[in-house]
Design a protein around this motif. Structure first.
Motif, PDB file in Angstrom:
ATOM      1  N   PRO A 294       0.837  -1.208   0.000  1.00  0.00           N
ATOM      2  CA  PRO A 294       0.000   0.000   0.000  1.00  0.00           C
ATOM      3  C   PRO A 294       0.867   1.250   0.000  1.00  0.00           C
ATOM      4  O   PRO A 294       1.929   1.289   0.609  1.00  0.00           O
ATOM      5  CB  PRO A 294      -0.810  -0.133   1.296  1.00  0.00           C
ATOM      6  N   THR A 295       0.405   2.244  -0.698  1.00  0.00           N
ATOM      7  CA  THR A 295       1.121   3.519  -0.738  1.00  0.00           C
ATOM      8  C   THR A 295       0.454   4.510   0.216  1.00  0.00           C
ATOM      9  O   THR A 295      -0.771   4.500   0.369  1.00  0.00           O
ATOM     10  CB  THR A 295       1.110   4.085  -2.162  1.00  0.00           C
ATOM     11  N   GLU A 296       1.285   5.332   0.864  1.00  0.00           N
ATOM     12  CA  GLU A 296       0.782   6.296   1.844  1.00  0.00           C
ATOM     13  C   GLU A 296       0.174   7.487   1.129  1.00  0.00           C
ATOM     14  O   GLU A 296       0.750   8.035   0.184  1.00  0.00           O
ATOM     15  CB  GLU A 296       1.918   6.749   2.757  1.00  0.00           C
ATOM     16  N   THR A 297      -1.001   7.882   1.593  1.00  0.00           N
ATOM     17  CA  THR A 297      -1.679   9.033   1.009  1.00  0.00           C
ATOM     18  C   THR A 297      -1.077  10.313   1.548  1.00  0.00           C
ATOM     19  O   THR A 297      -0.861  10.454   2.756  1.00  0.00           O
ATOM     20  CB  THR A 297      -3.184   8.988   1.322  1.00  0.00           C
ATOM     21  N   THR A 298      -0.785  11.233   0.661  1.00  0.00           N
ATOM     22  CA  THR A 298      -0.284  12.550   1.061  1.00  0.00           C
ATOM     23  C   THR A 298      -1.266  13.620   0.623  1.00  0.00           C
ATOM     24  O   THR A 298      -2.006  13.446  -0.355  1.00  0.00           O
ATOM     25  CB  THR A 298       1.090  12.824   0.434  1.00  0.00           C
ATOM     26  N   TYR A 299      -1.250  14.745   1.352  1.00  0.00           N
ATOM     27  CA  TYR A 299      -2.231  15.802   1.115  1.00  0.00           C
ATOM     28  C   TYR A 299      -1.536  17.133   0.895  1.00  0.00           C
ATOM     29  O   TYR A 299      -0.516  17.436   1.531  1.00  0.00           O
ATOM     30  CB  TYR A 299      -3.181  15.929   2.313  1.00  0.00           C
ATOM     31  N   TYR A 300      -2.103  17.897  -0.010  1.00  0.00           N
ATOM     32  CA  TYR A 300      -1.717  19.301  -0.136  1.00  0.00           C
ATOM     33  C   TYR A 300      -2.604  20.104   0.805  1.00  0.00           C
ATOM     34  O   TYR A 300      -3.808  19.837   0.941  1.00  0.00           O
ATOM     35  CB  TYR A 300      -1.905  19.784  -1.569  1.00  0.00           C
ATOM     36  N   VAL A 301      -2.025  21.108   1.480  1.00  0.00           N
ATOM     37  CA  VAL A 301      -2.731  21.864   2.509  1.00  0.00           C
ATOM     38  C   VAL A 301      -2.693  23.338   2.154  1.00  0.00           C
ATOM     39  O   VAL A 301      -1.657  23.862   1.702  1.00  0.00           O
ATOM     40  CB  VAL A 301      -2.088  21.628   3.886  1.00  0.00           C
ATOM     41  N   ALA A 302      -3.808  24.022   2.349  1.00  0.00           N
ATOM     42  CA  ALA A 302      -3.882  25.464   2.125  1.00  0.00           C
ATOM     43  C   ALA A 302      -3.499  26.181   3.410  1.00  0.00           C
ATOM     44  O   ALA A 302      -4.249  26.173   4.389  1.00  0.00           O
ATOM     45  CB  ALA A 302      -5.290  25.849   1.678  1.00  0.00           C
ATOM     46  N   LEU A 303      -2.305  26.773   3.427  1.00  0.00           N
ATOM     47  CA  LEU A 303      -1.797  27.497   4.601  1.00  0.00           C
ATOM     48  C   LEU A 303      -1.551  28.951   4.224  1.00  0.00           C
ATOM     49  O   LEU A 303      -0.811  29.240   3.274  1.00  0.00           O
ATOM     50  CB  LEU A 303      -0.493  26.864   5.092  1.00  0.00           C
ATOM     51  N   ASN A 304      -2.236  29.839   4.954  1.00  0.00           N
ATOM     52  CA  ASN A 304      -2.077  31.279   4.701  1.00  0.00           C
ATOM     53  C   ASN A 304      -2.364  31.630   3.243  1.00  0.00           C
ATOM     54  O   ASN A 304      -1.674  32.460   2.634  1.00  0.00           O
ATOM     55  CB  ASN A 304      -0.661  31.740   5.078  1.00  0.00           C
ATOM     56  N   GLY A 305      -3.367  30.971   2.694  1.00  0.00           N
ATOM     57  CA  GLY A 305      -3.758  31.271   1.323  1.00  0.00           C
ATOM     58  C   GLY A 305      -2.836  30.714   0.270  1.00  0.00           C
ATOM     59  O   GLY A 305      -2.989  31.000  -0.913  1.00  0.00           O
ATOM     60  N   GLN A 306      -1.869  29.880   0.665  1.00  0.00           N
ATOM     61  CA  GLN A 306      -0.926  29.292  -0.268  1.00  0.00           C
ATOM     62  C   GLN A 306      -0.996  27.769  -0.220  1.00  0.00           C
ATOM     63  O   GLN A 306      -1.283  27.197   0.833  1.00  0.00           O
ATOM     64  CB  GLN A 306       0.512  29.748   0.061  1.00  0.00           C
ATOM     65  N   GLN A 307      -0.742  27.131  -1.348  1.00  0.00           N
ATOM     66  CA  GLN A 307      -0.699  25.666  -1.400  1.00  0.00           C
ATOM     67  C   GLN A 307       0.645  25.178  -0.869  1.00  0.00           C
ATOM     68  O   GLN A 307       1.698  25.614  -1.306  1.00  0.00           O
ATOM     69  CB  GLN A 307      -0.895  25.190  -2.849  1.00  0.00           C
ATOM     70  N   SER A 308       0.583  24.261   0.089  1.00  0.00           N
ATOM     71  CA  SER A 308       1.795  23.708   0.687  1.00  0.00           C
ATOM     72  C   SER A 308       1.722  22.189   0.660  1.00  0.00           C
ATOM     73  O   SER A 308       0.642  21.603   0.633  1.00  0.00           O
ATOM     74  CB  SER A 308       1.966  24.192   2.125  1.00  0.00           C
ATOM     75  N   GLY A 309       2.860  21.564   0.726  1.00  0.00           N
ATOM     76  CA  GLY A 309       2.877  20.113   0.759  1.00  0.00           C
ATOM     77  C   GLY A 309       3.469  19.510  -0.488  1.00  0.00           C
ATOM     78  O   GLY A 309       4.158  20.174  -1.260  1.00  0.00           O
ATOM     79  N   PRO A 310       3.271  18.191  -0.646  1.00  0.00           N
ATOM     80  CA  PRO A 310       2.322  17.368   0.120  1.00  0.00           C
ATOM     81  C   PRO A 310       2.865  16.911   1.475  1.00  0.00           C
ATOM     82  O   PRO A 310       4.065  16.783   1.642  1.00  0.00           O
ATOM     83  CB  PRO A 310       2.088  16.169  -0.811  1.00  0.00           C
ATOM     84  N   PHE A 311       1.936  16.609   2.416  1.00  0.00           N
ATOM     85  CA  PHE A 311       2.270  16.148   3.757  1.00  0.00           C
ATOM     86  C   PHE A 311       1.594  14.812   3.998  1.00  0.00           C
ATOM     87  O   PHE A 311       0.447  14.594   3.562  1.00  0.00           O
ATOM     88  CB  PHE A 311       1.788  17.142   4.821  1.00  0.00           C
ATOM     89  N   ASN A 312       2.295  13.922   4.755  1.00  0.00           N
ATOM     90  CA  ASN A 312       1.640  12.682   5.164  1.00  0.00           C
ATOM     91  C   ASN A 312       0.871  12.926   6.456  1.00  0.00           C
ATOM     92  O   ASN A 312       0.920  14.023   7.052  1.00  0.00           O
ATOM     93  CB  ASN A 312       2.657  11.557   5.302  1.00  0.00           C
ATOM     94  N   LYS A 313       0.200  11.917   6.940  1.00  0.00           N
ATOM     95  CA  LYS A 313      -0.665  12.085   8.111  1.00  0.00           C
ATOM     96  C   LYS A 313       0.134  12.440   9.347  1.00  0.00           C
ATOM     97  O   LYS A 313      -0.322  13.220  10.207  1.00  0.00           O
ATOM     98  CB  LYS A 313      -1.492  10.827   8.328  1.00  0.00           C
TER      99      LYS A 313
END
Length: 362
Positions: A294-313
């Protein structure tokens, strides 16, 4: 009726042509020294026209009907002859009967292969055949341009010329159609219509009209057909099963190889290797292959109006502890159609249960 009238009536000519063939286009009505008697009867049947020719010049043309030949019914011939007050019998003229009916089921085909540059298979050669029908729409034009002084003219006399026109237009049509070669069989009607429209001007200069055209078959080299069939099957055949089938066929050929001891040894070795490959494939199909990790899901996060990431859980949990990540923080990962609040993503809901919310501001 007196004796003179009876004798006179016996000398009134009847000019007609009864066609017992299915390929006569033009025939000349033969008369002794081309003499036609005054008041002769001309009978033109349906599907015919009669043309009177004087010293090589087309004079009068008659449509279907029965006519009594005199200066009134032959106005152009009368002018050419210079008859001011009628003519004395007999007079000379050539009479040609032209069949204006449809000549059906005419065959055509490519004598030599037509070369085509296909975007997938490169340069290849095609052959084609079919049928067409034509008729004469301007008998005077046809007589001048094609028949000339021939006393009998049939479809065989013009077939080769018409075939050349058709093959040329076939080559133009397939070049402009820009279809993949494997689509020709399913587009015969479209190609037929394209070629049909191209040929109208070519035939009209001879006083002719193409009334029907059919492209019945387009053939190509056997190796191209085989390759097309193979490619078409790849979309519907299980590749593993196809490989096993071909391996089995190769073993069968190798086992029956009568090329001596050396050849038998090579065949046996190849057979053993293929057999091992088949056994391995069969064993894997029986035991089943392990699923991929299985592959780990990563997420892009909206921080201070900017796209950041991807980050794992794990990283998102650390951000949650520091107050950087909240329930209404927008996130996105592969497979999501749009950005969503973190608390709406099922996979992230458990991290909010494991960590206390941030302290309220005093």
């Amino acid at each position: 009726m007196g004796l003179f009238d009876k004798i006179r009536s016996e000398f009134i000519d009847i000019i007609e042509f009864i066609d017992n063939s299915n390929n006569t286009i033009v025939t000349r009505f033969e008369r002794f020294q081309n003499e036609i008697k005054n008041e002769a009867k001309l009978i033109v049947r349906e599907g015919q026209q009669a043309i009177f020719v004087n010293e090589g010049v087309i004079a009068d043309i008659f449509s279907p009907g029965t006519y009594t030949l005199n200066t009134q019914n032959l106005p152009i011939l009368t002018t050419l002859k210079g008859w001011k007050y009628g003519f004395n019998s007999p007079f000379k003229a050539e009479v040609y009967f032209v069949n204006t009916r449809n000549f059906l089921d005419q065959k055509w085909g490519t004598k030599n292969a037509v070369t085509l540059n296909d975007i997938r298979f490169g340069m290849l050669e095609l052959r084609a055949f079919g049928t067409y029908a034509f008729k004469i729409i301007d008998s005077g034009q046809f007589l001048k341009e094609v028949v000339g002084t021939n006393g009998q003219f049939t479809t065989e006399d013009i077939t080769e010329q018409l075939k050349s026109i058709i093959v040329t237009r076939f080559s133009d049509a397939i070049g402009e159609a820009n279809l993949p070669v494997e689509s020709y069989a399913s587009n015969l009607n479209e190609l037929s219509m394209a070629i049909f429209s191209y040929m109208q001007d070519d035939f009209s200069v001879y006083g002719m009209e193409v009334t029907k055209f059919l492209l019945e078959n387009v053939s190509m080299p056997d190796e191209i057909k085989k390759e097309i069939f193979e490619l078409s099957r790849l979309n519907s055949v299980d590749i593993n099963k196809l490989t096993q089938y071909k391996t089995a066929k190769a073993i069968e050929v190798a086992a029956g190889n009568p090329s001596g001891i050396a050849g038998a040894g090579i065949g046996m070795g190849a057979g053993i290797a293929m057999g091992n490959a088949m056994t391995q494939n069969y064993t894997q199909s029986q035991q089943g292959t392990p699923p991929s990790l299985p592959t780990e899901t990563t997420y892009y996060v909206a921080l201070n109006g900017q796209q950041s990431g991807p980050f794992n859980k794990n990283q998102i949990e650390e951000m949650l502890k520091t107050g950087q990540f909240l329930k209404d923080t927008l996130v996105w990962c592969q497979g999501m159609s749009e950005w969503k609040k973190a608390e709406e993503v099922i996979d992230l809901q458990n991290i909010f249960m494991q960590n206390p919310p941030p302290l309220p501001n005093n």
